[in-house]
Structure formats: structure tokens, C-alpha cells
Write a protein that holds these residues in place. Sequence first.
Motif, PDB file in Angstrom:
ATOM      1  N   GLU A 134       0.962  -1.247  -0.036  1.00  0.00           N
ATOM      2  CA  GLU A 134      -0.064   0.022   0.110  1.00  0.00           C
ATOM      3  C   GLU A 134       0.838   1.249  -0.027  1.00  0.00           C
ATOM      4  O   GLU A 134       0.554   2.233  -0.312  1.00  0.00           O
ATOM      5  N   TYR A 150      -7.154 -14.097  10.736  1.00  0.00           N
ATOM      6  CA  TYR A 150      -6.798 -13.042   9.588  1.00  0.00           C
ATOM      7  C   TYR A 150      -5.433 -12.861   9.653  1.00  0.00           C
ATOM      8  O   TYR A 150      -4.949 -12.205  10.603  1.00  0.00           O
ATOM      9  N   ALA A 203     -20.116 -10.446   0.718  1.00  0.00           N
ATOM     10  CA  ALA A 203     -19.147  -9.498   0.344  1.00  0.00           C
ATOM     11  C   ALA A 203     -18.928  -9.537  -1.315  1.00  0.00           C
ATOM     12  O   ALA A 203     -18.656  -8.395  -1.849  1.00  0.00           O
ATOM     13  N   THR A 213      -9.413  -8.124  13.994  1.00  0.00           N
ATOM     14  CA  THR A 213     -10.715  -7.582  13.021  1.00  0.00           C
ATOM     15  C   THR A 213     -11.786  -8.385  12.942  1.00  0.00           C
ATOM     16  O   THR A 213     -11.283  -9.705  12.784  1.00  0.00           O
ATOM     17  N   LYS A 220     -15.672  -7.987   8.607  1.00  0.00           N
ATOM     18  CA  LYS A 220     -14.733  -7.196   8.022  1.00  0.00           C
ATOM     19  C   LYS A 220     -13.711  -7.931   7.404  1.00  0.00           C
ATOM     20  O   LYS A 220     -13.482  -7.665   6.373  1.00  0.00           O
ATOM     21  N   ALA A 221     -13.061  -8.775   8.064  1.00  0.00           N
ATOM     22  CA  ALA A 221     -11.865  -9.244   7.436  1.00  0.00           C
ATOM     23  C   ALA A 221     -12.259 -10.190   6.332  1.00  0.00           C
ATOM     24  O   ALA A 221     -11.446 -10.256   5.342  1.00  0.00           O
ATOM     25  N   SER A 252     -14.862  -9.782   4.391  1.00  0.00           N
ATOM     26  CA  SER A 252     -15.273  -8.760   3.376  1.00  0.00           C
ATOM     27  C   SER A 252     -13.868  -8.132   2.571  1.00  0.00           C
ATOM     28  O   SER A 252     -13.795  -7.924   1.327  1.00  0.00           O
ATOM     29  N   ASP A 253     -12.911  -7.814   3.472  1.00  0.00           N
ATOM     30  CA  ASP A 253     -11.786  -7.044   3.057  1.00  0.00           C
ATOM     31  C   ASP A 253     -11.012  -8.216   2.183  1.00  0.00           C
ATOM     32  O   ASP A 253     -10.587  -7.887   1.138  1.00  0.00           O
ATOM     33  N   THR A 254     -10.888  -9.422   2.540  1.00  0.00           N
ATOM     34  CA  THR A 254     -10.131 -10.440   1.600  1.00  0.00           C
ATOM     35  C   THR A 254     -10.952 -10.678   0.237  1.00  0.00           C
ATOM     36  O   THR A 254     -10.291 -10.370  -0.521  1.00  0.00           O
ATOM     37  N   HIS A 304     -12.888  -8.417  -1.185  1.00  0.00           N
ATOM     38  CA  HIS A 304     -12.781  -7.236  -2.248  1.00  0.00           C
ATOM     39  C   HIS A 304     -11.385  -7.038  -2.679  1.00  0.00           C
ATOM     40  O   HIS A 304     -11.207  -6.796  -3.771  1.00  0.00           O
ATOM     41  N   ALA A 305     -10.344  -7.459  -1.761  1.00  0.00           N
ATOM     42  CA  ALA A 305      -8.837  -7.625  -2.336  1.00  0.00           C
ATOM     43  C   ALA A 305      -8.815  -8.513  -3.520  1.00  0.00           C
ATOM     44  O   ALA A 305      -7.959  -8.244  -4.504  1.00  0.00           O
ATOM     45  N   ASN A 327     -10.257  -7.334  -6.626  1.00  0.00           N
ATOM     46  CA  ASN A 327      -9.510  -6.159  -7.218  1.00  0.00           C
ATOM     47  C   ASN A 327      -8.396  -6.774  -7.959  1.00  0.00           C
ATOM     48  O   ASN A 327      -7.964  -6.340  -9.120  1.00  0.00           O
TER      49      ASN A 327
END
Length: 322
Positions: free
Chosen positions: A46, A205, A247, A303, A307-308, A310-312, A314-315, A318
Motif C-alpha cells: 500500500e 486473519y 461480500a 479484525t 470485516k476481515a 469482506s476485505d479479503t 474485495h482485495a 480487485n
Amino acid sequence: MKKAVVLGATGGVGTTLTEELVKRGIETVAFGRSAAKLEKLKLELELGNPPHLKLVKGDAFETADIIKAAEGADVLFHSANIPYHEMESRLLPLGEAVMKAAEHLAIKVVVVDGIYPYGRRTGAAKAEEDHPKQPHTRKGKVRLAYEQLIFASRWKRAKPLIVRLPDYYGPSAQASYLAVTMEAIAAGKPTVFIGNMTVPREYVYLPDASRMIVEIAGRDGTEGQNWHIPGPGLLSGKELVQLAQRASGKRKAVYPLGRMSLSLAGLFNPVMKEVVEMLYLTEEPFVLSGRKYEKEIGPIIWTPHEKAVSDTIHALMNKNKA
């Protein structure tokens, strides 16, 4: 900790360890076999192109390569791993090479491992670090021999410690049981789930785990010990899949793979063949206690799974777009 080296930096745990160290402004050497994967890792961080990150191509089985990469480092993070079907023949030689380098450097070495050496669960309570190690599987016995190698009395200058993780997930977790499931859900495809989907299990996570690992590594007096890296709570495969599908916005079929299915798959895939002996962990979950961490290091910050996951997803989505 002023300078750290991460062996297996492009792997699942290594990626998040490298990211955590770089975020903290620690001079970091990312060590791996593939120059292309190391460059990709650098681009995906990042923070962009951090000046305090150095990429070193090398072989973790070669002590000389590790020594050269780790010159001037305070901590050596050993997150390089071996494929399931090669574990019995290659894990101990890998540990030997790493420990010889740590002995030469007189350095703290943080070895990332799992829960296989414990064997079956022996009670309802969460397992502390002194829980008996009674492995009944081939891989569990190899992992116990690995621990004995790491903590062998012949190392006089190396300062090893072992951090133990349960099953894990995250965008970089390509070698975990959940990787195939998560990647397919992110891509909107039907997929499989390895093991029992109804029994609640412990997952962590990877970004949370790496934060805890770095905290342990940075403290004096943590060497010579096992440290547990627990997850925030139990989650069944069905619940985890539901979070992932929510997600992604897609609900394709997910089929559980049990012993018979995996045995058949093992006729064509050596990794799937080796998974069968570890399925007991999906039926009799082994849960880690975080009491030692909380007492010696501090509060555990997790986390939430929702959320964890969902973040996984979405990543991964992407990455698919890219």
C-alpha cells in the motif's frame, strides 16, 4: 527492532509480515526465490515503493544466502514453507539451513508454524503453549521433530522462538485450505470447501496474525518459547462462506470435500492426497489460547470476521480486475 529479514516474503504469511514491518518504518529485507514475485510484492504494498524495503533473491535451503541477506539484521522471520507432499523430506533440511544461519549471525529467529504437533484435542479448554504434543499423523510428527530441531541445545548463539497459527485466511493466503474457496467466490464461480462445513473452527486473519507476530518479535525475552496466535472466535465453514458470498454479491454453489472426495482427488493431485490425514482438524477443532500473549505482550486487537472476510474478498476481486 531496527532491521528485519523475512524468508518466504512472497508467501501467505511472509507477504503480510513484510507489509507490517514496512508500515512500522523498519528496514526490511524481503527474501524469496523469485525476483518477479518479489517485485510484484513491492508494487502491491500500500505504501508504494518504500525506500526501506530491499528485495533479495535467494534460496532458503542455502545457509550462505540467508547469512548474506541478513547482514546487520536484528530479527530473522522464517515464514518459508514446504508443500504438503514434500514436507516429510524437505522440512527438516530447511530448518537446519535457517538455524545454521541464525547461529552464525547470533540473531533472533521467529519461526512461523501451525498446530499439527499437538495432535488431537484432549479437552474442551483452549490450548495453552504448554499443551502436550502428541501427534498421531505423519505431518504432525515431522512438525514436532522440526520444533525439536529449532530448540536444540546445540544452538548456542541463535535465539529462536516459534509462533503457532490456526487455519488462516487473507488476500495473500494462497497456500491455506481456504484459498481455493475464497478465490472462487471472489471470481463468482462454483467451488469447494475442504472439510466439514458445519463444525465451528478457529481462523485468524493474516494481517492480524502478522501484527501480533511482530509485537512478539520486538520484545526482549520472548525467545526459547512457543507463542500462540489465536483467532477472534469460532466460525463454521457455512458461516464463513456466507460472509464471503455477501461480500462478493454472488452466490454460486460451494461443495464440501470430505474424506472420500479428497481421496479420489488425491489420485491425481499429491497435495489433496496429503490433506486427508489432517481432516480430523475440521471435525475436532483445536483452539488456541491467547492468555500468554495478553499477559506478556498486551491486549489482542482483532479484525471482526465479517470485516476481515469482506476485505479479503474485495482485495481478491480487485486482483481479478487487474
